[in-house]
Design a protein around this motif. Structure first.
Motif: not given
Length: 328
Positions: A208-209, A228, A231-232, A249, A252
């Motif tokens: 997810s993010d 948040t 991503y990753g 991340n 991202a």
């Protein structure tokens, strides 16, 4: 021409040897980077920022951990079923312990009595008694799919394990080696980090993010927030100030800095190449992070807010560690 006596020459040589020894002692310890797909470890000199040597290990070294006496850095070789003990100051291999089944992730309990490993491929968690020298298997606990990362509370009573392919967080009682509870998480939970008061758990959601936050102060866990980040979201490392936490991340290509009190992102640093595992310098200024897809160790200057250096390492670099790190 000045002529020295034999005794004087010996004294000069002894002094020279002592100065060399002192220089070696004062040299900063290396940065270690595990190259998972090459079965070796890159040893990086943090002064010249060059790779000085590669240490062969068993297959697929992913994570590493310091022994409680700080005399050995343990590299866990998942497909090699071994632990490689390395001197954290000199990078000399000390010994290899065999028969440790699929040690993907590992942790020592704060009371120094337990070494716990997560068998990522084989879906179990192993509890080893630790006498300061040899791990002795006490119990193997079957889990759901793909136990990934672990966190142990400050009282050495509970180990929390993410189940990456079951989307679960599992709590296990260390004394009895039994499962206390399990709860659902967001997609593909990876690294787990606990707050200093043992009341909150932060879980990186690689599928997810962001980061999911759980309240674990009661009898049952409660998911209380999703932060948040990018991503990753994958691996954590404390900033060293007791308040902030970094998360990489991978998808991202960034690292986020989280305020654990407010549970908000307070800074973001761009990092190319799939940032993964990290360590933080003792003064808190530098983040050393493996760029997993670029075969690099990236160095982030948190004051400048960007990558300022990259060092070539091996294939699929994963775990990163140095002895001179910020408090965790």
């Amino acid at each position: 021409m000045k002529i020295f006596s034999a005794a004087h020459c010996c004294a000069i040589l002894a002094g020279f040897a002592l100065s060399v020894a002192n220089a070696a002692t004062s040299a900063p310890p290396p940065v270690f980077v595990l190259n998972s797909l090459e079965a070796n470890v890159s040893v990086i000199d943090p002064v010249t920022w060059t790779e000085t040597v590669r240490i062969p290990t068993g297959k697929e070294p992913h994570h590493l951990y310091l022994t409680p006496d700080e005399k050995s850095l343990i590299v866990a070789n998942a497909l090699g079923d071994t632990l490689t003990f390395v001197d954290p100051r000199t990078a000399q291999v000390q010994r290899t312990v065999r028969g440790i089944v699929d040690p993907y992730h590992l942790r020592f309990s704060p009371d120094m009595k337990w070494l716990i490993t997560a068998a990522n491929r084989l879906n179990h968690v192993d509890f080893y008694r630790w006498d300061g020298n040899e791990p002795v298997l006490v119990k193997r606990v079957a889990t759901s799919r793909t136990p990934s990362h672990m966190w142990i509370d400050s009282r050495s009573t509970t180990v929390y394990v993410s189940m990456q392919d079951s989307d679960e967080l599992v709590a296990m009682d260390i004394a009895t080696q039994t499962i206390k509870w399990r709860t659902k998480t967001g997609a593909m939970p990876a690294d787990v980090y606990g707050s200093g008061d043992d009341r909150r758990l932060f879980v990186g959601l690689t599928g997810s993010d962001g980061v999911e936050v759980f309240d674990i102060s009661g009898r049952e866990p409660r998911s209380i927030k999703k932060i948040t980040t990018g991503y990753g979201a994958h691996a954590f490392r404390a900033a060293g100030d007791g308040r902030h936490l970094y998360v990489s991340n991978r998808v991202a290509n960034s690292i986020s800095k989280i305020d654990m009190g407010t549970q908000e992102v307070v800074a973001t640093y761009p990092v190319p190449g799939g940032p993964d595992c990290m360590d933080v310098s003792a003064d808190g200024r530098w983040i050393y992070v493996s760029s997993r897809w670029a075969r690099k160790l990236s160095v982030v200057d948190t004051q400048a807010g960007k990558v300022v250096r990259q060092v070539a390492v091996g294939k699929s670099p994963h775990g990163v560690w140095t002895l001179q790190h910020a408090p965790r």
